[in-house]
Design a protein around this motif. Structure first.
Motif, PDB file in Angstrom:
ATOM      1  N   GLU A  34      -4.157   9.134 -18.165  1.00 55.17           N
ATOM      2  CA  GLU A  34      -4.582   7.297 -17.413  1.00 55.17           C
ATOM      3  C   GLU A  34      -4.234   7.570 -16.063  1.00 55.17           C
ATOM      4  OE1 GLU A  34      -2.103   2.728 -16.688  1.00 55.17           O
ATOM      5  OE2 GLU A  34      -0.976   5.010 -17.881  1.00 55.17           O
ATOM      6  N   ALA A  35      -5.438   6.744 -15.673  1.00 53.17           N
ATOM      7  CA  ALA A  35      -5.633   6.938 -14.113  1.00 53.17           C
ATOM      8  C   ALA A  35      -4.787   6.075 -12.618  1.00 53.17           C
ATOM      9  CB  ALA A  35      -7.132   6.132 -13.743  1.00 53.17           C
ATOM     10  N   LEU A  36      -3.805   7.056 -11.911  1.00 57.06           N
ATOM     11  CA  LEU A  36      -3.449   6.383 -10.958  1.00 57.06           C
ATOM     12  C   LEU A  36      -3.518   5.622 -10.191  1.00 57.06           C
ATOM     13  CD1 LEU A  36       0.173   6.966 -10.296  1.00 57.06           C
ATOM     14  CD2 LEU A  36      -1.003   8.017  -8.979  1.00 57.06           C
ATOM     15  N   LYS A  37      -4.584   5.750  -9.891  1.00 61.26           N
ATOM     16  CA  LYS A  37      -5.421   5.126  -8.792  1.00 61.26           C
ATOM     17  C   LYS A  37      -6.568   4.818  -9.001  1.00 61.26           C
ATOM     18  CE  LYS A  37      -2.070   5.942  -5.028  1.00 61.26           C
ATOM     19  NZ  LYS A  37      -1.612   6.576  -3.537  1.00 61.26           N
ATOM     20  N   PRO A  38      -7.487   3.775 -10.118  1.00 61.06           N
ATOM     21  CA  PRO A  38      -8.242   3.625 -10.719  1.00 61.06           C
ATOM     22  C   PRO A  38      -9.560   3.515  -9.869  1.00 61.06           C
ATOM     23  CG  PRO A  38      -6.893   2.537 -11.803  1.00 61.06           C
ATOM     24  CD  PRO A  38      -6.658   2.889 -10.818  1.00 61.06           C
ATOM     25  N   PHE A  39      -9.282   2.714  -8.239  1.00 65.57           N
ATOM     26  CA  PHE A  39     -10.233   3.105  -7.360  1.00 65.57           C
ATOM     27  C   PHE A  39      -9.665   2.859  -5.718  1.00 65.57           C
ATOM     28  CE2 PHE A  39     -10.794  -0.952 -10.711  1.00 65.57           C
ATOM     29  CZ  PHE A  39     -11.651  -0.463 -11.024  1.00 65.57           C
ATOM     30  N   PRO A  40      -9.339   4.498  -5.587  1.00 71.18           N
ATOM     31  CA  PRO A  40      -8.228   5.076  -4.830  1.00 71.18           C
ATOM     32  C   PRO A  40      -8.990   4.154  -3.737  1.00 71.18           C
ATOM     33  CG  PRO A  40      -9.418   6.679  -5.428  1.00 71.18           C
ATOM     34  CD  PRO A  40     -10.012   5.589  -6.469  1.00 71.18           C
ATOM     35  N   GLY A  41     -10.268   4.218  -2.998  1.00 71.87           N
ATOM     36  CA  GLY A  41     -11.016   3.776  -1.764  1.00 71.87           C
ATOM     37  C   GLY A  41     -10.995   2.505  -1.432  1.00 71.87           C
ATOM     38  N   TYR A  42     -10.508   1.334  -2.616  1.00 73.32           N
ATOM     39  CA  TYR A  42      -9.990   0.343  -2.374  1.00 73.32           C
ATOM     40  C   TYR A  42      -8.433  -0.536  -2.052  1.00 73.32           C
ATOM     41  CZ  TYR A  42     -10.143  -5.176  -2.524  1.00 73.32           C
ATOM     42  OH  TYR A  42      -9.975  -6.677  -2.487  1.00 73.32           O
ATOM     43  N   TYR A  43      -8.016   0.185  -3.257  1.00 71.41           N
ATOM     44  CA  TYR A  43      -6.983  -0.316  -3.414  1.00 71.41           C
ATOM     45  C   TYR A  43      -5.600   0.685  -2.375  1.00 71.41           C
ATOM     46  CZ  TYR A  43      -7.704  -3.602  -6.968  1.00 71.41           C
ATOM     47  OH  TYR A  43      -7.666  -5.028  -7.789  1.00 71.41           O
ATOM     48  N   TYR A  44      -5.613   1.781  -2.520  1.00 71.42           N
ATOM     49  CA  TYR A  44      -4.861   2.518  -1.614  1.00 71.42           C
ATOM     50  C   TYR A  44      -3.843   2.888  -2.466  1.00 71.42           C
ATOM     51  CZ  TYR A  44      -8.136   2.861   2.251  1.00 71.42           C
ATOM     52  OH  TYR A  44      -9.155   2.943   2.787  1.00 71.42           O
ATOM     53  N   ASP A  45      -2.189   2.297  -1.237  1.00 69.34           N
ATOM     54  CA  ASP A  45      -1.398   1.995  -2.720  1.00 69.34           C
ATOM     55  C   ASP A  45      -0.555   1.033  -2.983  1.00 69.34           C
ATOM     56  OD1 ASP A  45      -0.684   4.892  -2.000  1.00 69.34           O
ATOM     57  OD2 ASP A  45       0.231   3.880   0.059  1.00 69.34           O
ATOM     58  N   THR A  46      -2.061   0.042  -3.628  1.00 67.17           N
ATOM     59  CA  THR A  46      -1.341  -1.401  -3.880  1.00 67.17           C
ATOM     60  C   THR A  46      -0.877  -1.065  -5.280  1.00 67.17           C
ATOM     61  OG1 THR A  46      -2.904  -2.783  -2.084  1.00 67.17           O
ATOM     62  CG2 THR A  46      -2.494  -3.734  -4.666  1.00 67.17           C
ATOM     63  N   PRO A  47      -0.102  -1.824  -5.838  1.00 65.75           N
ATOM     64  CA  PRO A  47      -0.192  -1.786  -7.371  1.00 65.75           C
ATOM     65  C   PRO A  47      -0.792  -2.425  -7.646  1.00 65.75           C
ATOM     66  CG  PRO A  47       1.332  -3.654  -6.209  1.00 65.75           C
ATOM     67  CD  PRO A  47       0.935  -2.829  -5.641  1.00 65.75           C
ATOM     68  N   MET A  48      -1.254  -1.297  -9.132  1.00 64.14           N
ATOM     69  CA  MET A  48      -2.243  -2.400  -9.723  1.00 64.14           C
ATOM     70  C   MET A  48      -1.795  -3.420 -11.261  1.00 64.14           C
ATOM     71  SD  MET A  48      -5.109  -1.714  -9.318  1.00 64.14           S
ATOM     72  CE  MET A  48      -6.515  -1.628 -10.736  1.00 64.14           C
TER      73      MET A  48
END
Length: 234
Positions: A34-48
């Motif tokens: 599973e992807a931990l942070k699918p859009f890392p450049g956008y979400y950073y630490d924002t929960p999905m």
């Protein structure tokens, strides 16, 4: 290319993601990332949220794209909930896994049933006890694009919200793409975005593009971002 023209093509998309393996609500013994942070450049630490965004199911062998498409169509007709599946490759260190990329699955409770449906239609999953925790993976997906050109060399994804594509003048190897993207982000003052390297073949030409993920997508935003990419490629 005619603007505001919609078209559908197959292409490839390459990105890096932090992944981990899950061992609950899956077919016993199978390897599921599973992807931990699918859009890392956008979400950073924002929960999905509580539902899976990107899942990568390791396959027993390298199935052809036609095999994956045929099985996916059969499963979609009989499965209890919508989902999107695609063929891909996931690299961690020197290990490459053939994977089935799954998106838009409503909840984790459906995952084991989905795996079994694919098995029933000839797609078998790798059985391996290997575990990974927060590992950086390079992922390449062969996927279906449904696009609309809204301005010259600017495309909106008509199936995926907040996804767009900006055409660049030449092919970039992954290391060069990563370097240029970092330069662009350091000089970008507008809303943050996540980027991936992509390409599709249409009307006799291979189009090299950057997939952009942002909730601020608009023509002016994408045109300025495209120009910055072109400037940093010189």
């Amino acid at each position: 290319m005619e603007q505001n023209k919609r078209f559908e093509v197959f292409g490839t998309l390459t990105k890096t993601e932090t992944v981990f393996t899950i061992d609950q609500k899956i077919l016993p013994g199978t390897l599921v990332f599973e992807a931990l942070k699918p859009f890392p450049g956008y979400y950073y630490d924002t929960p999905m949220g509580s539902k899976p965004v990107y899942l990568y199911l390791a396959l027993e062998e390298q199935y052809t794209l036609v095999d994956i498409l045929r099985a996916s169509q059969k499963v979609q007709h009989e499965f209890v909930a919508p989902f999107d599946a695609g063929k891909g490759f996931l690299h961690i260190y020197d290990t490459k896994y053939n994977v089935l990329r799954v998106r838009h699955l409503r909840n984790y409770d459906l995952l084991e049933k989905l795996q079994q449906s694919f098995v029933d239609n000839g797609i078998n999953f790798l059985h391996k006890s290997k575990k990974y925790k927060d590992e950086s993976a390079k992922i390449r997906i062969i996927k279906f694009f449904s696009l609309e050109e809204i301005a010259e060399s600017i495309f909106l994804d008509k199936r995926e919200k907040n996804h767009a594509y900006i055409e660049i003048p030449r092919h970039l190897k992954w290391e060069e793409f990563d370097t240029i993207t970092n330069k662009v982000k350091h000089n970008w003052v507008d809303s943050k975005f996540d980027a991936a390297k992509a390409a599709f073949y249409y009307e006799g030409s291979l189009h090299e593009v950057v997939r952009v993920y942002s909730d601020k997508i608009g023509v002016e935003y994408l045109q300025e971002l495209r120009q910055l990419y072109i400037d940093k490629m010189k």
